[in-house]
Design a protein around this motif. Structure first.
Motif, PDB file in Angstrom:
ATOM      1  N   LEU A  38       0.828  -1.209   0.000  1.00 23.79           N
ATOM      2  CA  LEU A  38       0.000   0.000   0.000  1.00 23.79           C
ATOM      3  C   LEU A  38       0.866   1.263   0.000  1.00 23.79           C
ATOM      4  O   LEU A  38       0.532   2.253  -0.652  1.00 23.79           O
ATOM      5  CB  LEU A  38      -0.929  -0.013   1.220  1.00 23.79           C
ATOM      6  N   THR A  39       1.984   1.204   0.726  1.00 24.12           N
ATOM      7  CA  THR A  39       2.876   2.364   0.739  1.00 24.12           C
ATOM      8  C   THR A  39       3.463   2.621  -0.640  1.00 24.12           C
ATOM      9  O   THR A  39       3.530   3.771  -1.109  1.00 24.12           O
ATOM     10  CB  THR A  39       3.999   2.145   1.762  1.00 24.12           C
ATOM     11  N   LEU A  40       3.888   1.538  -1.315  1.00 25.61           N
ATOM     12  CA  LEU A  40       4.422   1.698  -2.661  1.00 25.61           C
ATOM     13  C   LEU A  40       3.376   2.237  -3.632  1.00 25.61           C
ATOM     14  O   LEU A  40       3.671   3.094  -4.470  1.00 25.61           O
ATOM     15  CB  LEU A  40       4.969   0.355  -3.164  1.00 25.61           C
ATOM     16  N   LEU A  41       2.144   1.714  -3.520  1.00 23.46           N
ATOM     17  CA  LEU A  41       1.077   2.232  -4.377  1.00 23.46           C
ATOM     18  C   LEU A  41       0.811   3.706  -4.103  1.00 23.46           C
ATOM     19  O   LEU A  41       0.600   4.505  -5.031  1.00 23.46           O
ATOM     20  CB  LEU A  41      -0.203   1.412  -4.162  1.00 23.46           C
ATOM     21  N   PHE A  42       0.833   4.072  -2.845  1.00 24.42           N
ATOM     22  CA  PHE A  42       0.601   5.476  -2.498  1.00 24.42           C
ATOM     23  C   PHE A  42       1.708   6.365  -3.058  1.00 24.42           C
ATOM     24  O   PHE A  42       1.441   7.428  -3.639  1.00 24.42           O
ATOM     25  CB  PHE A  42       0.521   5.596  -0.975  1.00 24.42           C
ATOM     26  N   LEU A  43       2.962   5.924  -2.890  1.00 23.75           N
ATOM     27  CA  LEU A  43       4.075   6.712  -3.420  1.00 23.75           C
ATOM     28  C   LEU A  43       4.030   6.787  -4.941  1.00 23.75           C
ATOM     29  O   LEU A  43       4.323   7.826  -5.538  1.00 23.75           O
ATOM     30  CB  LEU A  43       5.399   6.098  -2.965  1.00 23.75           C
ATOM     31  N   GLY A  51       1.339   6.684  -6.817  1.00 23.62           N
ATOM     32  CA  GLY A  51       0.289   7.644  -7.171  1.00 23.62           C
ATOM     33  C   GLY A  51       0.764   9.083  -7.022  1.00 23.62           C
ATOM     34  O   GLY A  51       0.490   9.943  -7.884  1.00 23.62           O
ATOM     35  N   ILE A  52       1.486   9.346  -5.922  1.00 26.77           N
ATOM     36  CA  ILE A  52       1.996  10.713  -5.716  1.00 26.77           C
ATOM     37  C   ILE A  52       2.981  11.090  -6.817  1.00 26.77           C
ATOM     38  O   ILE A  52       2.942  12.208  -7.368  1.00 26.77           O
ATOM     39  CB  ILE A  52       2.640  10.819  -4.329  1.00 26.77           C
ATOM     40  N   ILE A  53       3.880  10.147  -7.169  1.00 24.60           N
ATOM     41  CA  ILE A  53       4.859  10.436  -8.229  1.00 24.60           C
ATOM     42  C   ILE A  53       4.161  10.697  -9.558  1.00 24.60           C
ATOM     43  O   ILE A  53       4.533  11.623 -10.301  1.00 24.60           O
ATOM     44  CB  ILE A  53       5.850   9.262  -8.342  1.00 24.60           C
ATOM     45  N   MET A  97       2.533  14.422 -13.838  1.00 26.14           N
ATOM     46  CA  MET A  97       1.489  15.060 -14.641  1.00 26.14           C
ATOM     47  C   MET A  97       1.485  16.574 -14.432  1.00 26.14           C
ATOM     48  O   MET A  97       1.365  17.360 -15.387  1.00 26.14           O
ATOM     49  CB  MET A  97       0.126  14.460 -14.291  1.00 26.14           C
ATOM     50  N   LYS A  98       1.658  16.996 -13.188  1.00 26.68           N
ATOM     51  CA  LYS A  98       1.687  18.424 -12.911  1.00 26.68           C
ATOM     52  C   LYS A  98       2.913  19.076 -13.545  1.00 26.68           C
ATOM     53  O   LYS A  98       2.828  20.164 -14.123  1.00 26.68           O
ATOM     54  CB  LYS A  98       1.692  18.644 -11.397  1.00 26.68           C
ATOM     55  N   TYR A  99       4.064  18.381 -13.477  1.00 23.58           N
ATOM     56  CA  TYR A  99       5.288  18.937 -14.063  1.00 23.58           C
ATOM     57  C   TYR A  99       5.166  19.041 -15.581  1.00 23.58           C
ATOM     58  O   TYR A  99       5.580  20.036 -16.187  1.00 23.58           O
ATOM     59  CB  TYR A  99       6.457  18.036 -13.681  1.00 23.58           C
TER      60      TYR A  99
END
Length: 374
Positions: free
Chosen positions: A244-249, A251-253, A258-260
């Protein structure tokens, strides 16, 4: 007469026998012994005469604060349970006197001194309570020790009469030693000990005392593995947490990427020249060229130049030529011509531009350019 003599002799013999038995001393009981356990105390002896008319008197002497007390009882058996004759067994020491009687009394026989008090040095017989059965099991990586509380198990025995003490016991195994207390109100006593080395067989020795009453030692062994092994969920939850931590990270990346990318596109659009941007709302700024047809005189004719010395002339046939000319005008119209075509009139009409010297109006070069521009 003879019958009376026989009766008299028999009576005399019986009287003599009874008199002799009454006068002769009885044999004393032999080998008086004490047998005590967790449930009571019994005194036993031996006697050679098996006649039914012999009785035995038993006296229990106890010492309580240096006051002698004597309790008596009688029986025809060769043993007697004296548990009810004991009091303050935790502090007292006792001895028993047994003698036979049949008309007269025998010499008394005395037992050895016994006591439940472990501190009585004069007692040759020490009465101990039996340690209850011990149940061993593996629990939380330790050896779990459990047994019934002897205070509850032996509550109604003479050894625990007038009791006010708790159980103090010790569990010992090789280099491990642990002491514990079990109160009177507790039904089951339990404790755990931990081993530094794990083996296949674990043995423990238990000792204890209730006040001054000592319990017989108990040894018990357990065969098996007492080590604790983590369950499947112990490994499952950390793995799920990492996933779950890897999935969360991740998603954040992805959101940051996308924002960059959107910011880079905005910067690229701001740097690009504006004339390259064709917006739907500014289509009125870029209109295609629209060619409008020029009005050209259909009667304009161009005659080729015959030579460098000849002037270019244009013959403009006005709209008046469509009208019928008058007889007098024909000569007037041709009066302005400088050069007369050598061909006939019919040949000019048929050949068009084949006439090298077509009749034309004299035009200047500026007028020619003006005509082409139209």
């Amino acid at each position: 007469m003879r019958i009376q003599i026989y009766i008299s002799v028999t009576v005399l013999i019986l009287i003599h026998k009874s008199t002799s038995e009454a006068l002769s001393p009885l044999s004393p009981p032999a080998n008086v012994s004490i047998h005590c356990d967790s449930y009571g105390v019994e005194v036993r002896w031996e006697y050679p005469d098996l006649s039914q008319d012999v009785r035995f008197f038993v006296e229990v002497k106890a010492s309580v604060n240096h006051d002698n007390r004597i309790l008596q009882n009688s029986t025809q058996k060769r043993s007697l349970n004296i548990s009810n004759m004991l009091f303050f067994s935790g502090n007292n020491y006792y001895f028993v006197i047994v003698k036979a009687t049949r008309g007269n009394q025998s010499v008394l026989s005395k037992s050895a001194i016994f006591s439940f008090n472990k501190d009585v040095t004069s007692a040759k017989i020490k009465c101990h309570l039996d340690f209850p059965e011990v149940e061993l099991s593996a629990k939380d990586g330790k050896l779990h020790v459990q047994f019934i509380n002897p205070l509850d198990l032996y509550r109604n025995t003479p050894a625990l009469r007038n009791l006010s003490d708790n159980l103090e016991y010790t569990v010992e195994a090789e280099k491990v030693r642990k002491s514990a207390t079990c109160e009177m109100e507790t039904k089951t006593c339990e404790t755990s000990i931990e081993f530094s080395e794990h083996k296949g067989i674990y043995c423990v020795n238990l000792t204890g005392n209730i006040g001054r009453r000592e319990l017989n030692p108990r040894r018990s062994c357990f065969m098996g593995d007492i080590r604790i092994y983590p369950s499947f969920t112990v490994y499952l939850y950390p793995v799920l947490g990492v996933v779950l931590t890897l999935l969360f990270l991740t998603g954040i990346i992805m959101l940051l990427v996308m924002k960059y990318n959107s910011e880079i596109k905005k910067k690229a659009i701001s740097v690009r020249p504006r004339f390259l941007d064709i917006w739907p709302t500014q289509t009125h700024l870029c209109k295609p060229l629209k060619l409008e047809p020029e009005i050209v005189e259909s009667d304009l004719q161009i005659e080729p130049d015959e030579g460098p010395k000849e002037r270019t002339t244009l013959i403009e046939i006005s709209s008046r030529s469509d009208e019928e000319p008058g007889s007098g005008d024909e000569d007037e119209g041709h009066g302005d011509l400088d050069i007369v075509c050598p061909y006939g009139a019919n040949e000019l009409d048929e050949g068009g531009y084949d006439c090298p010297h077509a009749l034309s109006l004299e035009m200047s070069p500026g007028d020619m350019v003006k005509g082409y521009g139209r």
